[in-house]
Design an enzyme around this catalytic site. Structure first.
Site, PDB file in Angstrom:
ATOM      1  N   HIS A  55      18.939   0.722   1.651  1.00 37.27           N
ATOM      2  CA  HIS A  55      18.411   1.455   2.560  1.00 37.27           C
ATOM      3  C   HIS A  55      18.856   0.703   3.659  1.00 37.27           C
ATOM      4  O   HIS A  55      17.834  -0.209   4.340  1.00 37.27           O
ATOM      5  CB  HIS A  55      16.968   1.679   2.477  1.00 37.27           C
ATOM      6  CG  HIS A  55      16.061   2.170   3.210  1.00 37.27           C
ATOM      7  ND1 HIS A  55      15.576   3.672   2.978  1.00 37.27           N
ATOM      8  CD2 HIS A  55      15.635   2.096   4.635  1.00 37.27           C
ATOM      9  CE1 HIS A  55      15.180   4.105   4.072  1.00 37.27           C
ATOM     10  NE2 HIS A  55      15.113   3.250   5.141  1.00 37.27           N
TER      11      HIS A  55
ATOM     12  N   HIS B 265      19.175   0.769   7.952  1.00 38.38           N
ATOM     13  CA  HIS B 265      19.154   1.166   9.417  1.00 38.38           C
ATOM     14  C   HIS B 265      20.300   0.689  10.103  1.00 38.38           C
ATOM     15  O   HIS B 265      20.901  -0.295   9.921  1.00 38.38           O
ATOM     16  CB  HIS B 265      17.791   0.785   9.923  1.00 38.38           C
ATOM     17  CG  HIS B 265      16.710   1.866   9.511  1.00 38.38           C
ATOM     18  ND1 HIS B 265      16.317   2.975  10.036  1.00 38.38           N
ATOM     19  CD2 HIS B 265      16.117   1.598   8.455  1.00 38.38           C
ATOM     20  CE1 HIS B 265      15.092   3.444   9.109  1.00 38.38           C
ATOM     21  NE2 HIS B 265      14.948   2.598   8.133  1.00 38.38           N
TER      22      HIS B 265
ATOM     23  N   ASN C  16      18.659   5.529  10.432  1.00 37.54           N
ATOM     24  CA  ASN C  16      19.440   5.196   9.168  1.00 37.54           C
ATOM     25  C   ASN C  16      21.020   5.309   9.227  1.00 37.54           C
ATOM     26  O   ASN C  16      21.276   6.261  10.134  1.00 37.54           O
ATOM     27  CB  ASN C  16      18.842   6.171   7.951  1.00 37.54           C
ATOM     28  CG  ASN C  16      17.473   5.877   7.557  1.00 37.54           C
ATOM     29  OD1 ASN C  16      16.788   6.904   8.303  1.00 37.54           O
ATOM     30  ND2 ASN C  16      17.017   5.047   6.926  1.00 37.54           N
TER      31      ASN C  16
ATOM     32  N   ARG D 224      12.225  12.696   6.519  1.00 38.02           N
ATOM     33  CA  ARG D 224      11.280  11.785   6.702  1.00 38.02           C
ATOM     34  C   ARG D 224      11.251  10.586   7.546  1.00 38.02           C
ATOM     35  O   ARG D 224      10.795  10.603   8.477  1.00 38.02           O
ATOM     36  CB  ARG D 224      11.006  11.268   4.928  1.00 38.02           C
ATOM     37  CG  ARG D 224       9.362  10.613   4.965  1.00 38.02           C
ATOM     38  CD  ARG D 224       9.377   9.162   5.536  1.00 38.02           C
ATOM     39  NE  ARG D 224      10.188   8.170   4.713  1.00 38.02           N
ATOM     40  CZ  ARG D 224      10.720   6.942   5.067  1.00 38.02           C
ATOM     41  NH1 ARG D 224      10.184   6.469   5.932  1.00 38.02           N
ATOM     42  NH2 ARG D 224      11.618   6.441   4.396  1.00 38.02           N
ATOM     43  N   ASP D 225      12.252   9.858   7.000  1.00 43.37           N
ATOM     44  CA  ASP D 225      12.514   8.456   7.916  1.00 43.37           C
ATOM     45  C   ASP D 225      13.149   8.957   9.245  1.00 43.37           C
ATOM     46  O   ASP D 225      12.940   8.289  10.243  1.00 43.37           O
ATOM     47  CB  ASP D 225      13.356   7.639   7.140  1.00 43.37           C
ATOM     48  CG  ASP D 225      13.303   6.056   7.554  1.00 43.37           C
ATOM     49  OD1 ASP D 225      12.691   5.854   8.607  1.00 43.37           O
ATOM     50  OD2 ASP D 225      14.073   5.475   6.825  1.00 43.37           O
TER      51      ASP D 225
ATOM     52  N   CYS E 240      12.021   3.571  12.506  1.00 48.97           N
ATOM     53  CA  CYS E 240      10.571   3.305  12.081  1.00 48.97           C
ATOM     54  C   CYS E 240       9.713   3.016  13.521  1.00 48.97           C
ATOM     55  O   CYS E 240       9.997   2.085  14.009  1.00 48.97           O
ATOM     56  CB  CYS E 240      10.435   2.160  10.923  1.00 48.97           C
ATOM     57  SG  CYS E 240       9.007   1.855  10.604  1.00 48.97           S
TER      58      CYS E 240
HETATM   59  P1  HMG Z   1      -6.179   3.212   7.626  1.00 48.18           P
HETATM   60  O1  HMG Z   1      -6.543   3.611   9.028  1.00 48.18           O
HETATM   61  O2  HMG Z   1      -6.023   1.576   7.446  1.00 48.18           O
HETATM   62  O3  HMG Z   1      -6.650   4.011   6.613  1.00 48.18           O
HETATM   63  O4  HMG Z   1      -4.563   3.378   7.577  1.00 48.18           O
HETATM   64  P2  HMG Z   1      -8.139   4.420   6.251  1.00 48.18           P
HETATM   65  O5  HMG Z   1      -8.111   4.141   4.847  1.00 48.18           O
HETATM   66  O6  HMG Z   1      -8.992   3.533   6.657  1.00 48.18           O
HETATM   67  O7  HMG Z   1      -8.538   5.739   6.751  1.00 48.18           O
HETATM   68  C1  HMG Z   1      -8.313   5.965   8.046  1.00 48.18           C
HETATM   69  C2  HMG Z   1      -8.420   7.531   8.350  1.00 48.18           C
HETATM   70  O8  HMG Z   1      -7.196   8.046   7.895  1.00 48.18           O
HETATM   71  C3  HMG Z   1      -9.154   8.259   7.638  1.00 48.18           C
HETATM   72  O9  HMG Z   1      -9.604   9.390   8.172  1.00 48.18           O
HETATM   73  C4  HMG Z   1      -8.591   8.759   6.406  1.00 48.18           C
HETATM   74  O10 HMG Z   1      -9.156  10.001   5.586  1.00 48.18           O
HETATM   75  C5  HMG Z   1      -7.118   9.057   6.840  1.00 48.18           C
HETATM   76  P3  HMG Z   1     -10.810   9.533   9.407  1.00 48.18           P
HETATM   77  O11 HMG Z   1     -12.084   9.362   8.502  1.00 48.18           O
HETATM   78  O12 HMG Z   1     -10.675   8.543  10.270  1.00 48.18           O
HETATM   79  O13 HMG Z   1     -10.700  10.921   9.846  1.00 48.18           O
HETATM   80  N1  HMG Z   1      -6.092   8.788   5.684  1.00 48.18           N
HETATM   81  C6  HMG Z   1      -5.291   9.581   5.452  1.00 48.18           C
HETATM   82  N2  HMG Z   1      -5.045  10.816   5.879  1.00 48.18           N
HETATM   83  C7  HMG Z   1      -4.078  11.679   5.538  1.00 48.18           C
HETATM   84  N3  HMG Z   1      -3.193  10.996   4.445  1.00 48.18           N
HETATM   85  C8  HMG Z   1      -3.487   9.875   3.977  1.00 48.18           C
HETATM   86  C9  HMG Z   1      -4.484   9.184   4.340  1.00 48.18           C
HETATM   87  N4  HMG Z   1      -5.010   8.005   4.059  1.00 48.18           N
HETATM   88  C10 HMG Z   1      -6.009   7.473   5.095  1.00 48.18           C
HETATM   89  N5  HMG Z   1      -2.412   9.460   3.110  1.00 48.18           N
HETATM   90  C11 HMG Z   1      -2.767   4.280   5.881  1.00 48.18           C
HETATM   91  C12 HMG Z   1      -3.988   3.151   6.274  1.00 48.18           C
HETATM   92  C13 HMG Z   1      -1.919   3.357   5.054  1.00 48.18           C
HETATM   93  C14 HMG Z   1      -3.360   5.557   5.733  1.00 48.18           C
HETATM   94  C15 HMG Z   1      -1.813   4.046   7.384  1.00 48.18           C
HETATM   95  O14 HMG Z   1      -1.442   2.821   7.867  1.00 48.18           O
HETATM   96  C16 HMG Z   1      -0.843   4.961   7.346  1.00 48.18           C
HETATM   97  O15 HMG Z   1      -0.782   6.081   7.072  1.00 48.18           O
HETATM   98  N6  HMG Z   1       0.475   4.308   7.460  1.00 48.18           N
HETATM   99  C17 HMG Z   1       1.943   5.018   7.223  1.00 48.18           C
HETATM  100  C18 HMG Z   1       2.862   4.571   8.264  1.00 48.18           C
HETATM  101  C19 HMG Z   1       4.077   5.015   8.048  1.00 48.18           C
HETATM  102  O16 HMG Z   1       4.105   6.253   7.566  1.00 48.18           O
HETATM  103  N7  HMG Z   1       5.174   4.257   8.412  1.00 48.18           N
HETATM  104  C20 HMG Z   1       6.415   4.637   8.146  1.00 48.18           C
HETATM  105  C21 HMG Z   1       6.985   4.773   6.719  1.00 48.18           C
HETATM  106  S1  HMG Z   1       7.473   3.316   5.947  1.00 48.18           S
HETATM  107  C22 HMG Z   1       9.092   3.142   6.709  1.00 48.18           C
HETATM  108  O17 HMG Z   1       9.542   3.886   7.650  1.00 48.18           O
HETATM  109  C23 HMG Z   1       9.991   2.112   6.026  1.00 48.18           C
HETATM  110  C24 HMG Z   1      10.915   2.689   5.061  1.00 48.18           C
HETATM  111  O18 HMG Z   1      11.753   3.684   5.442  1.00 48.18           O
HETATM  112  C25 HMG Z   1      11.792   1.541   4.310  1.00 48.18           C
HETATM  113  C26 HMG Z   1      12.456   0.749   5.588  1.00 48.18           C
HETATM  114  O19 HMG Z   1      13.256   1.327   6.277  1.00 48.18           O
HETATM  115  O20 HMG Z   1      12.156  -0.510   5.490  1.00 48.18           O
HETATM  116  C27 HMG Z   1      10.204   3.486   3.719  1.00 48.18           C
HETATM  117 MG    MG Z   2      13.524   3.238   6.518  1.00 47.18          MG
END
Ligand code: HMG
Ligand code: MG
Length: 286
Positions: free
Chosen positions: A208, A210, A250, A16-17, A241
């Site tokens: 966690h 990086h 990581n 995933r990450d 990320c």
């Molecule tokens: P948004 O654009 O504000 O969402 O995104 P929305 O609710 O307005 O929806 C927009 C569109 O997205 C719609 O589709 C929804 O249906 C769709 P459209 O009508 O335009 O065709 N949608 C989805 N589709 C599939 N699955 C879903 C989903 N939700 C909405 N779950 C949202 C808000 C949170 C969805 C977006 O910002 C997002 O997906 N962000 C994730 C970013 C991400 O994955 N970042 C990396 C992970 S975190 C990380 O790496 C840190 C970590 O490792 C720890 C660390 O290192 O600190 C965990």
């Molecule tokens: Mg991370």
């Protein structure tokens, strides 16, 4: 100070990450083989994928197919990352009984990563909570940028502690403290852990890191000194990320294993198989 742990639990976050920021599309079959190889290495928990918006993270848009294709071992926990109720629903349909939710300790990173504020992230979790409670789902919670934010600089503990409170109130079982940028150092790790472990038991936290500046292993060692026994890592150190510019992958799972061996700490992981998994996925990464 808590005693040094005698066993360490690794949460392998490579699929995933590690993969989420790789721009060239990796075939679904290659991801499935990678996760199956990780299972053969007997990692206790594998974060398989995320059910986030495919517009935000195109690499993981095959989350359902990957989840359906992997061979699950009964002693391994398979987890999926979910940002909202749509993601949680898809994860449940894909058969998960363990999910990870995420939130940030800095407002700008929250906006960049999830298009919403910190309070709104908590609201999204409140919407998910009845569903995860009803289905007896194990929930892990990430807090990103607990030490450093790529946009706001240093994060103060006062921002992190209320978020921990809120996550535990929602039924989150384990909190993983994220050094999203890979910039923190042992002094910072100590001061946050001092503040946190005054209030909560050590076994409710994971670390966690990086590894952008080669500090992650030293930070893991600090975690061990504080009695932390769960660490997130990625075989071969792949990833980063996409919403934390400049952050590297990581910490390598292999490096934590070597450290644990040095201190005679058990992990139950087969290092040869872990290296096979890392070399398999490496051929798809530029
Ligand atoms: P948004 O654009 O504000 O969402 O995104 P929305 O609710 O307005 O929806 C927009 C569109 O997205 C719609 O589709 C929804 O249906 C769709 P459209 O009508 O335009 O065709 N949608 C989805 N589709 C599939 N699955 C879903 C989903 N939700 C909405 N779950 C949202 C808000 C949170 C969805 C977006 O910002 C997002 O997906 N962000 C994730 C970013 C991400 O994955 N970042 C990396 C992970 S975190 C990380 O790496 C840190 C970590 O490792 C720890 C660390 O290192 O600190 C965990
Ligand atoms: Mg991370």
């Amino acid at each position: 100070m808590n005693p040094f742990p005698t066993t360490v639990r690794i949460v392998e976050v490579g699929p995933r990450d590690g993969l989420q920021s790789i721009s060239s599309r990796i075939p679904t079959d290659a991801k499935i083989k990678y996760i199956n190889l990780l299972s053969e290495a007997m990692l206790p928990e594998i974060e398989v994928t995320s059910f986030v918006s495919p517009k935000w993270i195109p690499q993981l848009s095959d989350a359902m197919d990957v989840s359906a294709g992997i061979i699950k071992h009964k002693n391994i926990r398979y987890t999926a990352l979910v940002p909202n109720i749509a993601g949680l629903t898809n994860a449940l349909e894909s058969g998960y009984d363990s999910v990870a939710v995420f939130i940030a300790a800095s407002e700008t990173f929250s906006q960049k990563n999830t298009n919403c504020s910190i309070p709104d992230s908590l609201e999204r979790m409140k919407i998910m909570q009845p569903k995860w409670a009803e289905h007896f789902i194990h929930v892990r919670g990430y807090i990103s940028t607990v030490w450093e934010c790529p946009y706001e600089g240093k994060t103060h503990a006062e921002k992190v502690l209320p978020i921990i409170d809120s996550l535990f109130e929602l039924g989150v079982r384990e909190i993983s403290l994220g050094d999203t940028l890979g910039k923190t150092h042992p002094g910072n790790v100590k001061s946050l852990l001092d503040a946190i472990l005054k209030r909560w038991p050590v076994n409710q936290f994971a670390l966690h890191f990086h590894d952008t500046y080669n500090l992650a292993l030293k930070n893991v060692e600090v975690g061990l000194e504080y009695g932390i026994s769960t660490f997130d890592s990625s075989a071969g150190g792949v990833g980063g990320c996409p919403y934390a510019p400049g952050s590297a992958g990581n910490i390598r799972t292999e490096n934590i294993l070597d450290l644990c061996n040095k201190f005679n700490i058990q992990t139950g992981i087969n290092k040869n198989n872990l290296i096979k998994a890392a070399s398999h996925i490496q051929q798809y990464i530029d």
